[in-house]
Design a protein around this motif. Structure first.
Motif, PDB file in Angstrom:
ATOM      1  N   GLU A 116       0.829  -1.207   0.000  1.00  5.75           N
ATOM      2  CA  GLU A 116       0.000   0.000   0.000  1.00  5.75           C
ATOM      3  C   GLU A 116       0.861   1.255   0.000  1.00  5.75           C
ATOM      4  O   GLU A 116       0.523   2.250  -0.647  1.00  5.75           O
ATOM      5  CB  GLU A 116      -0.940  -0.021   1.213  1.00  5.75           C
ATOM      6  CG  GLU A 116      -2.063  -1.038   1.087  1.00  5.75           C
ATOM      7  CD  GLU A 116      -2.816  -1.255   2.376  1.00  5.75           C
ATOM      8  OE1 GLU A 116      -3.855  -1.955   2.343  1.00  5.75           O
ATOM      9  OE2 GLU A 116      -2.375  -0.749   3.430  1.00  5.75           O
ATOM     10  N   ILE A 117       1.986   1.203   0.701  1.00  6.71           N
ATOM     11  CA  ILE A 117       2.903   2.344   0.702  1.00  6.71           C
ATOM     12  C   ILE A 117       3.500   2.537  -0.687  1.00  6.71           C
ATOM     13  O   ILE A 117       3.665   3.671  -1.161  1.00  6.71           O
ATOM     14  CB  ILE A 117       4.017   2.154   1.757  1.00  6.71           C
ATOM     15  CG1 ILE A 117       3.405   2.225   3.170  1.00  6.71           C
ATOM     16  CG2 ILE A 117       5.106   3.201   1.601  1.00  6.71           C
ATOM     17  CD1 ILE A 117       4.385   1.892   4.281  1.00  6.71           C
ATOM     18  N   GLU A 118       3.810   1.425  -1.371  1.00  5.60           N
ATOM     19  CA  GLU A 118       4.305   1.511  -2.742  1.00  5.60           C
ATOM     20  C   GLU A 118       3.282   2.198  -3.639  1.00  5.60           C
ATOM     21  O   GLU A 118       3.607   3.082  -4.436  1.00  5.60           O
ATOM     22  CB  GLU A 118       4.592   0.116  -3.287  1.00  5.60           C
ATOM     23  CG  GLU A 118       5.873  -0.528  -2.812  1.00  5.60           C
ATOM     24  CD  GLU A 118       6.103  -1.861  -3.484  1.00  5.60           C
ATOM     25  OE1 GLU A 118       7.039  -1.954  -4.300  1.00  5.60           O
ATOM     26  OE2 GLU A 118       5.334  -2.804  -3.235  1.00  5.60           O
ATOM     27  N   VAL A 119       2.023   1.761  -3.518  1.00  7.79           N
ATOM     28  CA  VAL A 119       0.950   2.332  -4.337  1.00  7.79           C
ATOM     29  C   VAL A 119       0.775   3.809  -4.019  1.00  7.79           C
ATOM     30  O   VAL A 119       0.641   4.646  -4.917  1.00  7.79           O
ATOM     31  CB  VAL A 119      -0.366   1.565  -4.113  1.00  7.79           C
ATOM     32  CG1 VAL A 119      -1.532   2.278  -4.793  1.00  7.79           C
ATOM     33  CG2 VAL A 119      -0.245   0.133  -4.614  1.00  7.79           C
ATOM     34  N   LEU A 120       0.802   4.139  -2.735  1.00  7.14           N
ATOM     35  CA  LEU A 120       0.635   5.539  -2.327  1.00  7.14           C
ATOM     36  C   LEU A 120       1.768   6.406  -2.866  1.00  7.14           C
ATOM     37  O   LEU A 120       1.539   7.538  -3.311  1.00  7.14           O
ATOM     38  CB  LEU A 120       0.578   5.622  -0.801  1.00  7.14           C
ATOM     39  CG  LEU A 120       0.246   6.993  -0.195  1.00  7.14           C
ATOM     40  CD1 LEU A 120      -1.092   7.500  -0.684  1.00  7.14           C
ATOM     41  CD2 LEU A 120       0.254   6.908   1.334  1.00  7.14           C
ATOM     42  N   ALA A 121       2.985   5.887  -2.850  1.00  8.74           N
ATOM     43  CA  ALA A 121       4.122   6.641  -3.390  1.00  8.74           C
ATOM     44  C   ALA A 121       3.949   6.893  -4.879  1.00  8.74           C
ATOM     45  O   ALA A 121       4.297   7.970  -5.385  1.00  8.74           O
ATOM     46  CB  ALA A 121       5.419   5.881  -3.124  1.00  8.74           C
ATOM     47  N   MET A 122       3.398   5.914  -5.586  1.00  6.41           N
ATOM     48  CA  MET A 122       3.158   6.095  -7.014  1.00  6.41           C
ATOM     49  C   MET A 122       2.043   7.103  -7.262  1.00  6.41           C
ATOM     50  O   MET A 122       2.075   7.857  -8.239  1.00  6.41           O
ATOM     51  CB  MET A 122       2.840   4.745  -7.656  1.00  6.41           C
ATOM     52  CG  MET A 122       4.027   3.811  -7.692  1.00  6.41           C
ATOM     53  SD  MET A 122       3.677   2.229  -8.495  1.00  6.41           S
ATOM     54  CE  MET A 122       5.270   1.430  -8.342  1.00  6.41           C
ATOM     55  N   LEU A 123       1.055   7.129  -6.364  1.00 10.57           N
ATOM     56  CA  LEU A 123       0.022   8.174  -6.456  1.00 10.57           C
ATOM     57  C   LEU A 123       0.671   9.546  -6.331  1.00 10.57           C
ATOM     58  O   LEU A 123       0.326  10.478  -7.062  1.00 10.57           O
ATOM     59  CB  LEU A 123      -1.017   8.009  -5.343  1.00 10.57           C
ATOM     60  CG  LEU A 123      -2.025   6.876  -5.413  1.00 10.57           C
ATOM     61  CD1 LEU A 123      -3.055   7.037  -4.305  1.00 10.57           C
ATOM     62  CD2 LEU A 123      -2.714   6.826  -6.758  1.00 10.57           C
TER      63      LEU A 123
END
Length: 214
Positions: A156-163
């Protein structure tokens, strides 16, 4: 009440002609003009102000579009035609006032009904977007002030960073080698844990609570 005054903004001349024919075929609607962009449309209207604008422009263009009209006139409502109407980026740019979001290949009757709906101050949203908006609202209402945030998973942190880097769902899915639906699942979990209602708010809250750095 007289017919609803409608204008069209579409990049394709074929789509503009199709939407013009649709409007002109309905006696409850009045066609004012069409153009490929907002500035050209303003010149075409020659002072006339539409009640509804049907456009295939990005939703974010809606507010900019409305600034073209005199403040003394009511801002036109928007019917947005999109290739991906349930995409998360639309949530970020969703106009705050009356609007409809439809797939680009929506049936003529759906477009007409949506025009009439937004002209009366209503919103027309795809079921998926409506469900996520309602879920986010309930989550926000249920989270007491000051309650600690639930920790995000590494993915989820990976996804948030990409956001935070401005990537859309498809780009995130491609980089992480996962499906679009899995990305949507992660976004729903992130929004729920952070109490965010859209992608921008999720990034801001993620930064505030130390999950990501920009």
């Amino acid at each position: 009440m007289g017919p609803v005054r409608v204008a069209v903004i579409a990049a394709s001349s074929q789509e503009r002609a199709s939407l013009q024919a649709l409007v002109e075929a309905n006696p409850a609607l009045e066609f004012l003009g069409s153009a490929a962009d907002a500035g050209t449309l303003l010149d075409c209207l020659a002072g006339s102000v539409p009640e509804v604008i049907v456009t295939d422009s990005a939703p974010a263009a809606g507010d900019a579009l409305k600034t073209l009209f005199e403040p003394s006139h009511a801002s036109p409502s928007l019917v947005l035609l999109s290739d991906d109407p349930d995409s998360d980026w639309i949530l970020d740019a969703l106009p705050a006032d009356a609007a409809a979001i439809l797939p680009r290949d929506a049936m003529p009757g759906e477009i007409v009904v949506s025009i009439e709906a937004v002209a009366t101050g209503l919103c027309v949203l795809p079921p998926d977007i409506l469900a996520r908006l309602l879920a986010a609202t309930r989550q926000s209402q249920q989270k007491p002030s000051g309650e600690p945030f639930e920790a995000l998973t590494l993915r989820e942190i990976e996804v948030l960073a990409m956001l935070a880097d401005g990537l859309g769902n498809k780009e995130i899915a491609r980089q992480l080698d996962i499906s679009d639906n899995t990305v949507k699942f992660h976004l729903s979990s992130i929004f729920g844990k952070l109490g965010a209602t859209n992608r921008t708010e999720a990034v801001m809250l993620g930064m505030r609570h130390g999950f990501i750095m920009v």
